[in-house]
Write a protein that holds these residues in place. Sequence first.
Motif, PDB file in Angstrom:
ATOM      1  N   GLU A 132       0.832  -1.207   0.000  1.00 53.31           N
ATOM      2  CA  GLU A 132       0.000   0.000   0.000  1.00 53.31           C
ATOM      3  C   GLU A 132       0.867   1.258   0.000  1.00 53.31           C
ATOM      4  OE1 GLU A 132      -3.347  -0.151  -0.305  1.00 53.31           O
ATOM      5  OE2 GLU A 132      -3.093  -2.318  -0.336  1.00 53.31           O
ATOM      6  N   GLN A 145      -1.291   8.195  10.722  1.00 54.98           N
ATOM      7  CA  GLN A 145      -2.610   8.582  10.240  1.00 54.98           C
ATOM      8  C   GLN A 145      -2.911   7.937   8.885  1.00 54.98           C
ATOM      9  OE1 GLN A 145      -4.835  10.091  12.119  1.00 54.98           O
ATOM     10  NE2 GLN A 145      -3.274  10.132  13.727  1.00 54.98           N
ATOM     11  N   LYS A 146      -1.892   7.809   8.034  1.00 55.78           N
ATOM     12  CA  LYS A 146      -2.080   7.156   6.733  1.00 55.78           C
ATOM     13  C   LYS A 146      -2.491   5.698   6.897  1.00 55.78           C
ATOM     14  CE  LYS A 146       0.827   9.233   3.225  1.00 55.78           C
ATOM     15  NZ  LYS A 146       2.090   9.017   2.492  1.00 55.78           N
ATOM     16  N   LYS A 148      -4.491   4.305   8.899  1.00 56.44           N
ATOM     17  CA  LYS A 148      -5.945   4.152   9.044  1.00 56.44           C
ATOM     18  C   LYS A 148      -6.629   4.129   7.689  1.00 56.44           C
ATOM     19  CE  LYS A 148      -6.903   7.476  11.855  1.00 56.44           C
ATOM     20  NZ  LYS A 148      -7.632   8.382  12.743  1.00 56.44           N
ATOM     21  N   GLN A 149      -6.121   4.904   6.738  1.00 58.16           N
ATOM     22  CA  GLN A 149      -6.718   4.941   5.400  1.00 58.16           C
ATOM     23  C   GLN A 149      -6.577   3.603   4.684  1.00 58.16           C
ATOM     24  OE1 GLN A 149      -4.773   8.096   3.320  1.00 58.16           O
ATOM     25  NE2 GLN A 149      -5.491   9.687   4.702  1.00 58.16           N
ATOM     26  N   TYR A 150      -5.485   2.911   4.927  1.00 58.79           N
ATOM     27  CA  TYR A 150      -5.225   1.665   4.237  1.00 58.79           C
ATOM     28  C   TYR A 150      -5.878   0.460   4.899  1.00 58.79           C
ATOM     29  CZ  TYR A 150      -1.476   4.452   2.139  1.00 58.79           C
ATOM     30  OH  TYR A 150      -0.759   5.418   1.491  1.00 58.79           O
ATOM     31  N   THR A 152      -8.317  -2.318   6.488  1.00 63.23           N
ATOM     32  CA  THR A 152      -9.635  -2.886   6.270  1.00 63.23           C
ATOM     33  C   THR A 152     -10.142  -3.277   7.651  1.00 63.23           C
ATOM     34  OG1 THR A 152      -8.630  -5.034   5.905  1.00 63.23           O
ATOM     35  CG2 THR A 152      -9.149  -3.735   3.950  1.00 63.23           C
ATOM     36  N   PRO A 167     -17.565  10.749   8.058  1.00 60.86           N
ATOM     37  CA  PRO A 167     -16.263  11.412   8.017  1.00 60.86           C
ATOM     38  C   PRO A 167     -16.385  12.715   7.236  1.00 60.86           C
ATOM     39  CG  PRO A 167     -16.092   9.111   7.351  1.00 60.86           C
ATOM     40  CD  PRO A 167     -17.541   9.422   7.483  1.00 60.86           C
ATOM     41  N   ASP A 169     -14.736  13.998   4.899  1.00 57.78           N
ATOM     42  CA  ASP A 169     -14.591  13.927   3.453  1.00 57.78           C
ATOM     43  C   ASP A 169     -15.818  13.348   2.745  1.00 57.78           C
ATOM     44  OD1 ASP A 169     -14.180  11.369   4.366  1.00 57.78           O
ATOM     45  OD2 ASP A 169     -12.568  10.931   2.952  1.00 57.78           O
ATOM     46  N   ALA A 184     -12.580   7.600   0.592  1.00 57.42           N
ATOM     47  CA  ALA A 184     -11.180   7.267   0.282  1.00 57.42           C
ATOM     48  C   ALA A 184     -10.838   7.594  -1.164  1.00 57.42           C
ATOM     49  CB  ALA A 184     -10.909   5.801   0.584  1.00 57.42           C
TER      50      ALA A 184
END
Length: 189
Positions: A132, A145-146, A148-150, A152, A167, A169, A184
């Motif tokens: 990733e 923090q990144k 968390k975006q990746y 599952t 969220p 966004d 995302a």
Amino acid sequence: MEELKEMEVLRNGGDDGDVKVRVLVVDDSPVDRKVVGMLLKRCDALFEVISADNGKKAMQILGLNEGNADCPVGKGQKIDIILTDYCMPEMTGYDLLKAVKENDCPRSIPVVIMSSENDPQRIKRCLAVGAEDFFLKPLKAQDAQKLKQYATLTGPTPKAGTKRKLPVDMITDTKDSARRPRLAGVAVG
């Protein structure tokens, strides 16, 4: 002993009902494992950290022992993301990445590689196999923090009829119906 305690928490699930991001941190350096674990826990209370000191132990935690291609979801450990060092004895982070990505499991676990060496060829090779991201050591708060975006997430699903906050966004800032919420970076339709 602390590693076993963390593993037991994950098997039993948290008592608070919050969705946890379960991170498997794989690094042969005990100092680096501890620093990464402290950084993740300090940056976000929703991180649960499991540690392994090499790729083979990580494979055991994931239920991907040699000759066993079963899906790790059915095993006791549910991992949301793997954060592994690149350079380790016996089984490198690159080898662990390949083993996870070659697994026939329907839910592929995201893998992020970390290294103290900024080698563009190594980074390109890891990303080509399915990593990733590639973080340079020492890790920073924005790296955490990144993650968390990746991830599952495997935590409890909200009950029907309960309110959830979207969220930031996903909330549109205009009343224009042509604008769609984003999740995302992908348009939801």
